[in-house]
Design an enzyme around this catalytic site. Structure first.
Site, mmCIF file in Angstrom:
data_model
loop_
_atom_site.group_PDB
_atom_site.id
_atom_site.type_symbol
_atom_site.label_atom_id
_atom_site.label_comp_id
_atom_site.label_asym_id
_atom_site.label_seq_id
_atom_site.Cartn_x
_atom_site.Cartn_y
_atom_site.Cartn_z
ATOM 1 N N PRO A 97 0.839 -1.204 0.000
ATOM 2 C CA PRO A 97 0.000 0.000 0.000
ATOM 3 C C PRO A 97 0.872 1.251 0.000
ATOM 4 O O PRO A 97 1.836 1.331 0.764
ATOM 5 C CB PRO A 97 -0.806 -0.129 1.304
ATOM 6 C CG PRO A 97 -0.067 -1.103 2.143
ATOM 7 C CD PRO A 97 0.672 -2.015 1.209
ATOM 8 N N HIS A 98 0.555 2.188 -0.868
ATOM 9 C CA HIS A 98 1.383 3.396 -0.960
ATOM 10 C C HIS A 98 0.537 4.571 -1.412
ATOM 11 O O HIS A 98 -0.505 4.386 -2.055
ATOM 12 C CB HIS A 98 2.556 3.186 -1.938
ATOM 13 C CG HIS A 98 2.117 2.867 -3.326
ATOM 14 N ND1 HIS A 98 1.857 1.580 -3.761
ATOM 15 C CD2 HIS A 98 1.858 3.660 -4.390
ATOM 16 C CE1 HIS A 98 1.485 1.600 -5.020
ATOM 17 N NE2 HIS A 98 1.458 2.857 -5.426
#
Lengths: 162, 149
Positions: B66-67
């Site tokens: 996740p970013h």
């Protein structure tokens, strides 16, 4: 321009160490009366790899590419300004691709005598050593390479240029 | 700055207690808050969930990345989480995700963000290393594994 170094290339990636390298390149270019170029590589290879790994979606890849192109303009403008302030002519070049390959290609095609890069980050693992783009360029280019250290000293040298 | 320099024990959560995607994102964001890396957990969760809504960052082999870009950080920020049981992160292979690399970057630092993500992409290619990481039982062990690699 009769000395052994007629064409200098400084690799700029936006890090503080690469800006210090650019200052040193300006100093050397003035002192040696050598032609100076600055190269920024938009790392589209990394973007492609991230898309392939599915970490990026297509829209993200395009957005980050635009960001990197804007970074290229910003940093190259800054380096041009550093050179202009000291009366040094500089060619600012932005290309896209795999960083170390593009540096190597530019050095070869432009017949560069000296590549100047910023201080390399501390290697914490074998993986770092293998994938550090500046380090890979340093190992693979055909010309001599100068790694710039001591930011304060470089600033003094740059500042002392009248 | 290299990815390995950002992975400190205080930004590693082992084991994660979450059981859902939104929970694990919040748990890692709270880990970053507790480590003093962020103050606005809600802004971070919102940015990450917005990115997830465009497509899951759950990859194959139990890895998720996740970013997001967010004003809630001033520099590249990383958290690592391990869930030995696995969490449904809508990964592309349908398997539960066990190893989480959460990355946040300010909007004007795309270069370091991309380099860090590329580092993670390379790390995730080594299944043996990822299996070893998933087997880690403490933050210190995770940090040590990255340093040794």
């Amino acid at each position: 321009m009769n000395g052994p170094i007629k064409k200098i290339l400084v690799y700029v990636d936006g890090t503080e160490s690469s800006i210090t390298a650019a200052q040193y390149a300006v100093v050397l270019s003035r002192t040696l009366r050598a032609e100076l170029s600055a190269l920024y590589v938009v790392n589209t290879r990394a973007l492609e790899d991230l898309l392939k790994a599915r970490i990026f979606i297509k829209a993200e890849e395009e957005e980050y590419k635009r960001d990197l192109e804007a970074d290229a303009n910003r940093y190259l403008n800054h380096v041009q300004s550093l050179a202009r302030k000291k009366g040094v002519a500089i060619e600012a070049v932005s290309v896209s691709g795999a960083v170390h390959q593009e540096i190597k290609k530019y050095v070869r095609e432009s017949e560069i005598d000296l590549l100047i890069i910023g201080e390399l980050s501390h290697v914490r693992s074998r993986r770092d050593e293998f994938y550090n783009e500046a380090e890979r360029a340093m190992r693979s280019v055909s010309c001599s390479v100068l790694i710039v250290k001591d930011e304060d000293r470089v600033w003094e040298l740059y500042d002392a240029l009248t | 700055m290299a990815l390995v320099d950002l992975i400190r024990p205080e930004v590693v959560k082992v084991p994660l207690v979450s059981t859902t995607k939104s929970e694990v994102i919040r748990e890692l964001a709270e880990c970053l808050r507790d480590a003093g890396k962020i103050s606005d957990v809600e802004a971070v969760v919102e940015a990450l969930m917005k990115r997830e809504s465009m497509g899951s960052t759950g990859l194959e082999q139990g890895i998720a990345v996740p970013h997001a870009k967010t004003q809630a950080v001033h520099a590249l920020t990383v958290a690592v989480g391990i869930s030995p049981k696995g969490i449904d992160f809508q990964a592309i292979d349908g398997n539960p995700s066990k190893l989480f690399f959460l990355l946040l970057a300010p909007p004007d630092q795309s270069g370091p963000h991309i380099e860090a993500l590329a580092d993670i992409a390379r790390i995730t290619k080594s299944q043996a290393f990822c299996r070893t990481l998933i087997g880690a039982t403490s933050p210190a062990e995770v940090v040590e594994l990255f340093s040794e690699d």
